[in-house]
Design an enzyme around this catalytic site. Structure first.
Site, PDB file in Angstrom:
ATOM      1  N   LYS A 196      42.358  72.173  76.128  1.00  0.00           N
ATOM      2  CA  LYS A 196      42.987  73.190  77.267  1.00  0.00           C
ATOM      3  C   LYS A 196      42.373  73.157  78.501  1.00  0.00           C
ATOM      4  CE  LYS A 196      44.269  76.082  73.306  1.00  0.00           C
ATOM      5  NZ  LYS A 196      44.091  77.359  72.393  1.00  0.00           N
ATOM      6  N   GLN A 236      40.275  82.780  72.042  1.00  0.00           N
ATOM      7  CA  GLN A 236      40.438  81.756  70.887  1.00  0.00           C
ATOM      8  C   GLN A 236      40.316  82.128  69.512  1.00  0.00           C
ATOM      9  OE1 GLN A 236      41.331  78.390  71.400  1.00  0.00           O
ATOM     10  NE2 GLN A 236      41.559  78.114  69.211  1.00  0.00           N
ATOM     11  N   ASP A 265      48.229  83.958  76.211  1.00  0.00           N
ATOM     12  CA  ASP A 265      48.849  83.704  75.011  1.00  0.00           C
ATOM     13  C   ASP A 265      50.114  84.523  74.540  1.00  0.00           C
ATOM     14  OD1 ASP A 265      47.766  81.607  73.619  1.00  0.00           O
ATOM     15  OD2 ASP A 265      46.289  82.553  72.666  1.00  0.00           O
TER      16      ASP A 265
END
Length: 293
Positions: free
Chosen positions: A53, A97, A120
């Site tokens: 990422k 994460q 997200d």
């Protein structure tokens, strides 16, 4: 019949160039997109995912920074870090994460993230907007799946779509995204009866179970000409594979994704798109708020 390979790596590369141009434009008008990631603990796969990422961010021209906390960090420490990033005007997006260590309440920590910076797309506010068709920050993997369907011009309206997954990360968002484009959608899970009978009706079959070799999408489960999208990633005997028996299913499908190289690269690139969307909305820009795929 030989299935057309839905090459997520290639589609992501093309999208990356568009995002790079968008990032350059934003910088010219005084907006510098930035993503902040949070890693709690030292989970090896999580480190690999985060590295990909940050690499993508650098290639596009998005600033990125990672914040690492100990695996025994208390909830208050994680919450304090999230709060500080929420109030940091230089941060466009925040990524926590997953998975978190078991002693932490992942849902509570996600809800701590400002919906405006939730790249997200997992906060209740953004999920709610998705239900009403008003979301701009959409969970990255479902958004990547839809991006592949759009890129390959797969008909969605009126099609029978079957999703084998009911999680908030994949199955539920995908249900709403497909429904919004007029598909007839069935969501299957571990308690579903006659899975074989359901999947054989699918024009679009999406699987995200991730429990091979215990579960596999076999040739018998797929109707002739179906579009088969494999979201899962399993490491078996040192090899990365998905849910789908690729060799067995490919001759029956019209389109199919590989693992690796299918949905995975799309997930990463959609995170980058979400970051640009978030930055644009925070600064009143419209140009980056239109989904590319």
């Amino acid at each position: 019949m030989t299935a057309t390979l839905m090459d997520g790596k290639s589609v992501a590369a093309q999208t990356k160039q568009i995002l790079r141009e968008e990032a350059e434009y934003m910088k010219k008008v005084g907006v510098e997109p930035k993503i902040a990631t949070i890693l709690v603990g030292d989970d090896a796969p999580s480190k690999v995912y985060l590295a990909s990422k940050h690499r993508a961010a650098e290639e596009i021209g998005i600033r990125s920074e990672n914040h690492t906390l100990s695996g025994i960090a208390k909830e208050g420490e994680v919450a304090e870090l999230i709060d500080s990033l929420n109030t940091d005007s230089s941060v466009s997006g925040i990524l926590l994460q997953l998975p978190l260590p078991q002693h932490l309440d992942g849902r509570r920590m996600i809800e701590r993230i400002s919906p405006a910076k939730d790249v997200d797309g997992l906060t209740s506010e953004n999920m709610g907007r998705l239900v009403y068709g008003q979301a701009s920050l959409i969970p990255c993997t479902p958004r990547g799946v839809m991006g592949l369907l759009h890129f390959y011009k797969i008909p969605i309206a009126g099609q029978r779509a079957v999703i084998i997954n009911r999680s908030a990360l994949v199955g539920k968002p995908l249900f709403h995204l497909l429904l919004a484009e007029d598909a007839t959608v069935t969501v299957c899970h571990s308690k579903s009866r006659d899975l074989l009978g359901i999947t054989r009706q699918a024009d679009i079959l999406i699987s995200a179970v991730g429990r091979r070799p215990q579960f596999s999408v076999t040739r018998e489960m797929v109707r002739d000409g179906a579009v088969v999208i494999d979201v899962a990633m399993n490491r078996v005997a040192g090899k990365l594979i998905g849910d789908v028996d690729f060799e067995g299913v490919s001759p029956k499908a019209s389109y199919i994704t590989p693992v690796p190289g299918g949905v995975g690269p799309m997930t990463v690139i959609m995170l980058m798109e979400n970051t640009l969307v978030a930055a644009a909305k925070q600064h009143g820009l419209k140009e980056a708020s239109v989904p590319i795929l």
